[in-house]
Design a protein around this motif. Structure first.
Motif, PDB file in Angstrom:
ATOM      1  N   SER A 293       0.609  -1.242  -0.155  1.00 40.78           N
ATOM      2  CA  SER A 293      -0.131  -0.054   0.020  1.00 40.78           C
ATOM      3  C   SER A 293       0.611   1.357  -0.005  1.00 40.78           C
ATOM      4  O   SER A 293       0.199   2.411   0.051  1.00 40.78           O
ATOM      5  CB  SER A 293      -0.780   0.057   1.207  1.00 40.78           C
ATOM      6  OG  SER A 293      -0.137   0.114   2.338  1.00 40.78           O
ATOM      7  N   THR A 349       1.964   6.767  -6.925  1.00 40.59           N
ATOM      8  CA  THR A 349       1.406   5.896  -7.696  1.00 40.59           C
ATOM      9  C   THR A 349       2.158   5.050  -8.645  1.00 40.59           C
ATOM     10  O   THR A 349       2.199   3.988  -8.845  1.00 40.59           O
ATOM     11  CB  THR A 349      -0.169   6.035  -8.325  1.00 40.59           C
ATOM     12  OG1 THR A 349      -0.884   6.820  -7.271  1.00 40.59           O
ATOM     13  CG2 THR A 349      -0.579   5.044  -8.990  1.00 40.59           C
ATOM     14  N   GLU A 350       2.805   6.154  -9.460  1.00 43.07           N
ATOM     15  CA  GLU A 350       3.918   5.431 -10.438  1.00 43.07           C
ATOM     16  C   GLU A 350       5.152   4.641  -9.697  1.00 43.07           C
ATOM     17  O   GLU A 350       5.415   3.800 -10.235  1.00 43.07           O
ATOM     18  CB  GLU A 350       4.375   6.716 -11.252  1.00 43.07           C
ATOM     19  CG  GLU A 350       5.344   6.225 -12.245  1.00 43.07           C
ATOM     20  CD  GLU A 350       6.295   7.428 -12.752  1.00 43.07           C
ATOM     21  OE1 GLU A 350       7.062   7.084 -13.769  1.00 43.07           O
ATOM     22  OE2 GLU A 350       5.727   8.646 -12.553  1.00 43.07           O
ATOM     23  N   LEU A 352       4.715   3.267  -6.683  1.00 42.19           N
ATOM     24  CA  LEU A 352       4.384   1.784  -6.324  1.00 42.19           C
ATOM     25  C   LEU A 352       4.160   0.847  -7.523  1.00 42.19           C
ATOM     26  O   LEU A 352       4.420  -0.239  -7.113  1.00 42.19           O
ATOM     27  CB  LEU A 352       3.089   2.345  -5.636  1.00 42.19           C
ATOM     28  CG  LEU A 352       2.893   2.608  -4.132  1.00 42.19           C
ATOM     29  CD1 LEU A 352       1.804   3.071  -3.642  1.00 42.19           C
ATOM     30  CD2 LEU A 352       3.873   1.696  -3.451  1.00 42.19           C
ATOM     31  N   GLU A 353       3.900   1.280  -8.589  1.00 39.32           N
ATOM     32  CA  GLU A 353       3.654   0.292  -9.699  1.00 39.32           C
ATOM     33  C   GLU A 353       5.100  -0.384  -9.937  1.00 39.32           C
ATOM     34  O   GLU A 353       5.163  -1.540 -10.144  1.00 39.32           O
ATOM     35  CB  GLU A 353       3.230   1.002 -10.975  1.00 39.32           C
ATOM     36  CG  GLU A 353       1.660   1.360 -10.661  1.00 39.32           C
ATOM     37  CD  GLU A 353       0.981   2.273 -11.828  1.00 39.32           C
ATOM     38  OE1 GLU A 353       1.923   2.433 -12.846  1.00 39.32           O
ATOM     39  OE2 GLU A 353      -0.113   2.545 -12.194  1.00 39.32           O
ATOM     40  N   ARG A 354       6.071   0.433  -9.864  1.00 40.27           N
ATOM     41  CA  ARG A 354       7.483  -0.089 -10.133  1.00 40.27           C
ATOM     42  C   ARG A 354       7.854  -1.033  -8.876  1.00 40.27           C
ATOM     43  O   ARG A 354       8.434  -2.109  -9.243  1.00 40.27           O
ATOM     44  CB  ARG A 354       8.355   0.957 -10.178  1.00 40.27           C
ATOM     45  CG  ARG A 354       8.259   1.959 -11.642  1.00 40.27           C
ATOM     46  CD  ARG A 354       9.097   3.013 -11.566  1.00 40.27           C
ATOM     47  NE  ARG A 354      10.369   2.754 -11.501  1.00 40.27           N
ATOM     48  CZ  ARG A 354      11.745   3.500 -11.400  1.00 40.27           C
ATOM     49  NH1 ARG A 354      11.385   4.922 -11.337  1.00 40.27           N
ATOM     50  NH2 ARG A 354      12.808   3.140 -11.252  1.00 40.27           N
ATOM     51  N   ARG A 356       5.704  -2.695  -7.411  1.00 34.88           N
ATOM     52  CA  ARG A 356       5.027  -4.197  -7.384  1.00 34.88           C
ATOM     53  C   ARG A 356       5.542  -4.987  -8.671  1.00 34.88           C
ATOM     54  O   ARG A 356       5.104  -6.244  -8.878  1.00 34.88           O
ATOM     55  CB  ARG A 356       3.503  -3.822  -7.476  1.00 34.88           C
ATOM     56  CG  ARG A 356       2.988  -3.412  -6.180  1.00 34.88           C
ATOM     57  CD  ARG A 356       1.715  -2.692  -6.394  1.00 34.88           C
ATOM     58  NE  ARG A 356       1.380  -2.102  -4.909  1.00 34.88           N
ATOM     59  CZ  ARG A 356       0.447  -1.121  -5.051  1.00 34.88           C
ATOM     60  NH1 ARG A 356      -0.092  -0.701  -5.921  1.00 34.88           N
ATOM     61  NH2 ARG A 356       0.090  -0.573  -3.657  1.00 34.88           N
ATOM     62  N   ASP A 357       6.117  -4.430  -9.627  1.00 29.75           N
ATOM     63  CA  ASP A 357       7.024  -5.274 -10.690  1.00 29.75           C
ATOM     64  C   ASP A 357       8.014  -5.943 -10.142  1.00 29.75           C
ATOM     65  O   ASP A 357       8.190  -7.069 -10.859  1.00 29.75           O
ATOM     66  CB  ASP A 357       7.498  -4.178 -11.782  1.00 29.75           C
ATOM     67  CG  ASP A 357       6.200  -3.618 -12.685  1.00 29.75           C
ATOM     68  OD1 ASP A 357       5.141  -4.350 -12.694  1.00 29.75           O
ATOM     69  OD2 ASP A 357       6.451  -2.430 -13.282  1.00 29.75           O
TER      70      ASP A 357
END
Length: 464
Positions: A293, A349-350, A352-354, A356-357
């Motif tokens: 999160s 958000t950007e 966090l996307e990385r 989760r990659d």
């Protein structure tokens, strides 16, 4: 190969300098200026190598010509000769999962893989320079005994290890306090591991004190420790997935200080085909909350069955954050200043996307840990220690299709017999090294979790 600090004020230093510096003098953590990337052919060439040979193939890329090849090979061979399994870190398959056994070293924990090498590196470099060193470290359980085993009796080194009094397992404490070599000093602090880690960082950040007493770091803030751990990711892959049509694998890593899983992250950046790194935590889940999160905020340390993970401030997180921020040292310094002031970091958000990659994550509580030990034992006859059980639970949760899921077994179950008994009703077999350990002489100093008191103790007992 040259090294730089995450904080940007230290750069262009050698591997030897990086090892002896430990924590960078600007307060940051050291990283290679470039991470070497292996080709497919180079990866395939690792299959079939003995562990020390593969270790040399990886480590030498980060050492360059700083240590002669023959000397480096000898250091590596000597470091792993102390392990009780010919493969050093063997892989076994149980119930569809691969278990990477990292507990075959002198203190039965994964920390031995790095600290046997680091102890030999320290001795080699100090002899070369005609210098002395006082090693200072904090442990949440296994680092302390592994560090002590790595340098006990070595010339020109004294070692001071802080552990939280009453917050490590009885066996973990005994593995430290029963080492009575004159160069070993055990300090049981009245506080948590995070208190110990804070004290160590505060002492290292007093540059005049650090220089006067020639302080060296053996915690995972030392780059050489992370580097040594990178090796077993390559080794496990070489034993399982090399030459497969789909050579990708997943790893599940129980972690509290972010060092072990960061080594996997480095391996992935080097070209190892890791599809996903599964970050597994216990109730002290600042890292899981970050991945899930974006909540990287310090909470209260909770005592669990996996004490080596009872950590709220992950010292290696800064290294990953540096890469996440695209190696922007100025922005990194701002973020760490904010964290120091507020105990919290915010992520877009950007970003966090990385994240989760790079990672999947799971928090595994005490009851789930016990249930995993119990069920895995019933199904396979294999006994997990509670840290490994956290990783196995996460690995089982995220396992997909035919892609191999490799779970890091970070400690021998005999080090956590109470947890195993609670889960299975019987005690795990003890290796020879633990037999009669309760009857051995002990030496330990209980001390307040106070930086000034510990500096005074160091000043009285340090080599000069």
């Amino acid at each position: 190969m040259r090294y730089k600090s995450t904080r940007g004020q230290v750069r262009d230093i050698s591997f030897k300098q990086a090892v002896l510096m430990g924590l960078a003098t600007d307060g940051g953590l050291l990283l290679p200026e470039k991470i070497p990337v292996l080709s497919v052919a180079e990866l395939d060439s690792l299959a079939g190598l003995r562990y020390p040979q593969l270790a040399y193939a990886i480590i030498s890329r980060f050492v360059g010509d700083d240590i002669p090849a023959a000397d480096l090979r000898q250091l590596i061979e000597r470091s792993y000769a102390s392990f009780d399994h010919p493969e050093v870190t063997p892989v076994v398959k149980k119930d569809g999962l691969y278990i990477l056994e990292l507990f075959h070293g002198p203190t039965l924990a994964f920390k031995d893989v790095a600290l046997q090498l680091l102890g030999n590196l320290f001795e080699y470099l100090l002899k070369e320079r005609g210098e002395k060193m006082n090693i200072l470290g904090a442990t949440s359980g296994d680092t302390g005994s592994a560090a002590i085993a790595g340098v006990r009796g070595k010339d020109n080194i004294n070692i001071f290890i802080l552990h939280p009094h009453g917050r490590v397992s009885p066996i973990q404490a005994l593995q430290m306090t029963t080492v009575t070599d004159p160069n070993v000093f055990n300090l049981a602090i009245d506080g948590t591991f995070d208190d110990g880690q804070r004290i160590v960082k505060e002492i290292f950040n007093d540059l005049a004190f650090k220089q006067r007493y020639a302080l060296g770091a053996i915690n995972s803030i030392n780059w050489a420790r992370v580097l040594a751990q990178v090796v077993y990711y390559f080794y496990a892959w070489s034993r399982i997935a090399a030459h497969r049509d789909d050579a990708s694998v997943d790893f599940a890593v129980p972690t509290g200080n972010f060092g072990d899983i960061f080594a996997g992250y480095i391996a992935r950046r080097m070209g190892l085909p890791i599809h996903k790194l599964v970050l597994a935590t216990n109730e002290n889940n600042i890292l899981s909350r970050f991945v899930a999160s974006g909540d990287y905020s310090v909470g209260r340390v909770v005592e669990t069955l996996s004490p080596s993970m009872d950590i709220q401030i992950a010292s290696n997180f800064e290294r990953y954050l540096y890469y996440l921020l695209d190696e922007d040292a100025e922005l990194l310094q701002q973020q760490m200043g904010e964290f120091s002031a507020t105990g919290r970091l915010q992520f877009t958000t950007e970003l966090l996307e990385r994240v989760r990659d790079d990672f999947a994550t799971l928090t595994v509580d005490t009851e789930q840990t016990l249930a995993t030990i119990r069920q895995f034992h019933r199904q396979t006859g294999y006994v997990l220690d509670p840290h490994t059980a956290v990783g196995v639970k996460a690995g089982s949760t995220f396992r997909q299709g035919e892609r191999p899921m490799i779970c890091l077994a970070t400690a021998h179950p005999a080090k956590f017999a109470d947890a195993v008994i609670r889960a299975t009703g019987s005690a795990p077999d003890r290796p020879d090294s633990l037999c009669e350990i309760e009857n051995k002489p002990q030496r330990c100093q209980r001390i307040a979790a106070d930086t000034t008191e510990i500096k005074d103790y160091l000043a009285k007992h340090a080599l000069q």
